[in-house]
Design an enzyme around this catalytic site. Structure first.
Site, PDB file in Angstrom:
ATOM      1  N   ASP A 193       0.761  -1.201   0.105  1.00  0.00           N
ATOM      2  CA  ASP A 193       0.215  -0.100   0.231  1.00  0.00           C
ATOM      3  C   ASP A 193       0.833   1.143   0.269  1.00  0.00           C
ATOM      4  OD1 ASP A 193      -2.750   1.235   0.786  1.00  0.00           O
ATOM      5  OD2 ASP A 193      -1.076   2.162   2.045  1.00  0.00           O
ATOM      6  N   THR A 221      -5.106   2.606  -0.284  1.00  0.00           N
ATOM      7  CA  THR A 221      -4.825   1.878  -1.534  1.00  0.00           C
ATOM      8  C   THR A 221      -5.303   0.603  -1.560  1.00  0.00           C
ATOM      9  OG1 THR A 221      -3.055   3.375  -2.013  1.00  0.00           O
ATOM     10  CG2 THR A 221      -3.391   1.403  -3.457  1.00  0.00           C
ATOM     11  N   ASP A 222      -5.016  -0.140  -0.424  1.00  0.00           N
ATOM     12  CA  ASP A 222      -5.521  -1.568  -0.138  1.00  0.00           C
ATOM     13  C   ASP A 222      -6.868  -1.391  -0.137  1.00  0.00           C
ATOM     14  OD1 ASP A 222      -3.077  -2.833  -0.099  1.00  0.00           O
ATOM     15  OD2 ASP A 222      -2.783  -3.057   2.172  1.00  0.00           O
ATOM     16  N   LEU A 223      -7.449  -0.609   0.862  1.00  0.00           N
ATOM     17  CA  LEU A 223      -9.203  -0.574   0.746  1.00  0.00           C
ATOM     18  C   LEU A 223      -9.838  -0.498  -0.485  1.00  0.00           C
ATOM     19  CD1 LEU A 223      -9.325   1.282   4.363  1.00  0.00           C
ATOM     20  CD2 LEU A 223      -9.300  -1.384   3.905  1.00  0.00           C
ATOM     21  N   GLY A 226      -9.536  -3.298  -2.710  1.00  0.00           N
ATOM     22  CA  GLY A 226     -10.628  -4.429  -2.385  1.00  0.00           C
ATOM     23  C   GLY A 226     -11.979  -4.217  -2.620  1.00  0.00           C
TER      24      GLY A 226
END
Length: 452
Positions: A193, A221-223, A226
């Site tokens: 991220d 960024t991960d969220l 997802g």
């Protein structure tokens, strides 16, 4: 198939008869899932993805966040973990949720792991072993969706690549989440991220104008990735309902981050305008930022002319409405420094509580800068019952942030607490795959599955 669909629709989900009917139709993956208009009822709490099975081969955050949302919608999510420790985030602490039993000396579950793994079952499988690979292939036959976040090509070595699994289950939706995607010169690089925040423009625009670039306070960024993967899977399921075929979804952190630059990206692509760090202020709207008060801060947003004039009225600065420098939003953008200086001086004359009371009901957005405790004490968060309490196998009662979206036809809930490593291995092998106890014991003996 019409009779089979009726059979499934009339039987109570998860009843013995329902599961028996489901197993009979495993080769066709029940045509019920081809009919995307099939409704669920509220009487048994079934979600819109009830009856779908997701094989979760992800770890850390982007993938687990995606599969957790599928679980929130009613899907059965089977999280496949390495017997030697499982998901990396299980040890990302402190803090940990302490074990309730004094006899249980194992480290508790990390708060990080708990945040992204509700509504899942955990099994431990060594995919490097022959028995582990056979087991996973059997699960693929019984699954609708597989989500993974390995480096491109890595799963091919274990017979778990898309083209390999497509032959086993042509209806499988296979979602790959990587740092840079399946193709391109950077495709073989791992994705993190904070690295993508730096590389894909977000860190460049985050921070104070005269300060260093900083990361966002959560792994945004991960969220975001997802969320993109989650919606892509839902779209692929709808498409499968029409075509009867699965497909491969290629979702990357870097593309999700660039797509999330929104107006900043458009400003560059359309206007050739390079972005810069602006703190909490907005590049195209003034005033729209955090301003200091006598004792803390307040966020104010005047997104149109009417809201700006209402702000002037409530702050007893009506002369600003007739000042030609501030006559329109483009004027205020050009004279940003002068206007913000004047508003800052006024706001700093009184404490935040004064301004919250003064601005209440004025017809424009404003808010205090709440810390995390104040956030969870917020009356709206409490009224919406976002925080839910669940019983964890080892930690006892724990509080988690629940599903944030409300539906008219069902109430999302935390049906399963975040699982202890390998807690459902026996259950899944026995009930989903129909393995005998002798077979399960043999798999444990050879190390294909964990001893949990």
């Amino acid at each position: 198939m019409a009779m089979s669909r009726s059979c499934l629709m009339l039987m109570k989900p998860r009843s013995t008869a329902f599961m028996s009917c489901r197993r009979m139709l495993s080769t066709t993956r029940i045509q019920l899932r081809n009919d995307t208009t099939t409704s669920t009822t509220t009487t048994d709490g079934a979600g819109p993805l009830e009856g779908l099975r997701v094989l979760d081969l992800t770890r850390v955050l982007a993938g687990p966040y995606c599969t957790m949302m599928l679980g929130d919608l009613g899907a059965e999510v089977i999280k496949v973990e390495n017997p030697k420790g499982g998901d990396d985030t299980r040890v990302w602490g402190p803090p940990y949720a302490e074990n309730k039993s004094a006899e249980d000396q194992e480290r508790g579950e990390s708060a990080y792991f708990l945040c992204a793994n509700r509504n899942k079952k955990s099994i431990t499988v060594d995919m490097k072993s022959e028995g582990g690979r056979r087991l996973l292939h059997d699960l693929v036959r019984e699954s609708d969706v597989l989500v993974e976040n390995y480096l491109p090509g890595k799963l091919n070595k274990f017979g778990m690549g898309y083209e390999q699994l497509k032959k086993i289950n042509p209806r499988l939706i296979y979602a790959s989440i990587t740092g840079y995607g399946q193709t391109g010169p950077y495709s073989d690089r791992p994705g993190y991220d904070v690295i993508i925040e730096a590389e894909a423009g977000l860190m460049h625009i985050t921070g104070e104008p005269d300060g260093n670039p900083v990361k966002v306070g959560v792994a945004i960024t991960d969220l975001t990735t997802g969320l993109y993967a989650h919606s892509a899977i839902l779209a692929a399921l709808i498409k499968r309902g029409i075509s009867g075929k699965g497909q491969w979804i290629d979702c990357s952190l870097i593309e999700a981050q660039v797509a999330s630059l929104a107006n900043i990206a458009s400003n560059y692509l359309i206007g050739g305008r390079e972005a810069k760090r602006m703190g909490t202020s907005h590049p195209s709207i003034v005033p729209y930022q955090v301003l200091p008060t006598k004792d803390s801060f307040v966020m104010v947003g005047a997104g149109n002319q009417g809201q700006f004039e209402k702000l002037c009225d409530r702050m007893e600065m009506t002369h600003l409405k007739t000042d030609p420098r501030f006559a329109s939003n483009p004027d205020r953008v050009r004279h940003r420094t002068e206007l913000i200086d004047m508003l800052t001086k006024r706001f700093m004359e009184e404490p935040t509580e004064h301004w919250l009371e003064k601005l209440n009901g004025a017809g424009f957005p404003f808010a205090p800068i709440n810390n995390i405790q104040q956030t969870f004490d917020h009356p709206q968060i409490k009224a919406r019952e976002l925080v839910q309490e669940v019983e964890h196998e080892r930690a006892g009662k724990i509080k988690l942030v629940g599903p944030p979206v409300k539906y008219s036809d069902f109430k999302p809930s935390i049906r399963l607490p975040p699982p202890v490593l390998g807690a459902h291995t026996q259950e899944v092998l026995r009930d989903v795959l129909g393995y005998s106890q002798e077979t399960i014991d043999e798999l444990r003996k050879e190390g294909a599955v964990g001893s949990h």
